[in-house]
Design a protein around this motif. Structure first.
Motif, PDB file in Angstrom:
ATOM      1  N   CYS A   9       0.850  -1.144  -0.226  1.00  0.00           N
ATOM      2  CA  CYS A   9       0.070  -0.122  -0.131  1.00  0.00           C
ATOM      3  C   CYS A   9       0.795   1.286   0.104  1.00  0.00           C
ATOM      4  O   CYS A   9       2.190   1.090   0.166  1.00  0.00           O
ATOM      5  N   SER A  65      -3.630   4.355  -0.001  1.00  0.00           N
ATOM      6  CA  SER A  65      -4.160   3.857  -1.302  1.00  0.00           C
ATOM      7  C   SER A  65      -3.858   2.390  -1.036  1.00  0.00           C
ATOM      8  O   SER A  65      -2.726   2.182  -0.655  1.00  0.00           O
ATOM      9  N   ARG A  71      -6.263  -2.864  -5.312  1.00  0.00           N
ATOM     10  CA  ARG A  71      -7.179  -2.079  -6.076  1.00  0.00           C
ATOM     11  C   ARG A  71      -7.988  -3.153  -7.017  1.00  0.00           C
ATOM     12  O   ARG A  71      -9.007  -2.844  -7.082  1.00  0.00           O
ATOM     13  N   ARG A  76     -10.241   0.969  -2.703  1.00  0.00           N
ATOM     14  CA  ARG A  76      -9.846   2.590  -3.224  1.00  0.00           C
ATOM     15  C   ARG A  76      -9.122   3.256  -2.016  1.00  0.00           C
ATOM     16  O   ARG A  76      -9.327   2.999  -0.939  1.00  0.00           O
ATOM     17  N   PRO A  77      -8.602   4.394  -2.262  1.00  0.00           N
ATOM     18  CA  PRO A  77      -8.036   5.307  -1.341  1.00  0.00           C
ATOM     19  C   PRO A  77      -8.914   5.601  -0.024  1.00  0.00           C
ATOM     20  O   PRO A  77     -10.134   5.715  -0.414  1.00  0.00           O
ATOM     21  N   TRP A  79      -9.264   8.015   3.121  1.00  0.00           N
ATOM     22  CA  TRP A  79      -9.020   9.177   3.725  1.00  0.00           C
ATOM     23  C   TRP A  79      -9.344   9.099   5.176  1.00  0.00           C
ATOM     24  O   TRP A  79     -10.407   8.841   5.392  1.00  0.00           O
ATOM     25  N   THR A 122      -8.010  15.573  -4.724  1.00  0.00           N
ATOM     26  CA  THR A 122      -7.659  14.320  -5.075  1.00  0.00           C
ATOM     27  C   THR A 122      -6.236  14.338  -5.864  1.00  0.00           C
ATOM     28  O   THR A 122      -5.892  13.209  -6.118  1.00  0.00           O
TER      29      THR A 122
END
Length: 127
Positions: A9, A65, A71, A76-77, A79, A122
């Motif tokens: 990651c 990420s 993926r 998905r990332p 936050w 982003t």
């Protein structure tokens, strides 16, 4: 734990105008938290320091990420806001060591702090 490159990651740690500053979060050992994440994630994630991620109201912000294989598995990332203590940093590291996005659900302390990024946040610049 040995990991192939496709299972690593990326952890982006915001360090710019307010994240990681004594001014915004007095009494927090920002350097110690970053070192804890870097040391704990060794072999499971690449840790980068990022310029402002434009989520200052959520600081301290960290973005996890997924690895390429994560993926492909649908990750998905993610936050994460308010990474301000050892327990949160440890939960983050534990999750990444389990594979992170796409491979395992975030533990409760991380899931509780997850937030959707603003449309402006982003893109980032690694410093």
């Amino acid at each position: 734990m040995s990991r192939r490159n496709d299972t690593t990651c990326t952890i982006r740690v915001c360090r710019d105008c307010c994240c990681g500053t004594e001014r915004k979060h007095p009494g927090v050992d920002h350097d110690g938290l970053l070192a804890r994440i870097e040391d704990g994630a060794l072999g499971a994630a690449r840790v980068t320091r990022s310029a402002c991620l434009l989520a200052c109201d959520q600081s301290n912000v960290v973005v996890v990420s997924p690895s390429p294989s994560g993926r492909r598995a649908g990750g998905r990332p993610v936050w994460i806001r308010e990474v301000l203590d050892d327990d949160t940093a440890d939960a983050l590291v534990e999750w990444v060591r389990e594979g992170g996005p796409g491979w395992s659900d975030p533990p409760e302390p991380i899931a509780r702090r997850a937030f959707p990024p603003s449309g402006l946040a982003t893109a980032y610049i690694t410093v």
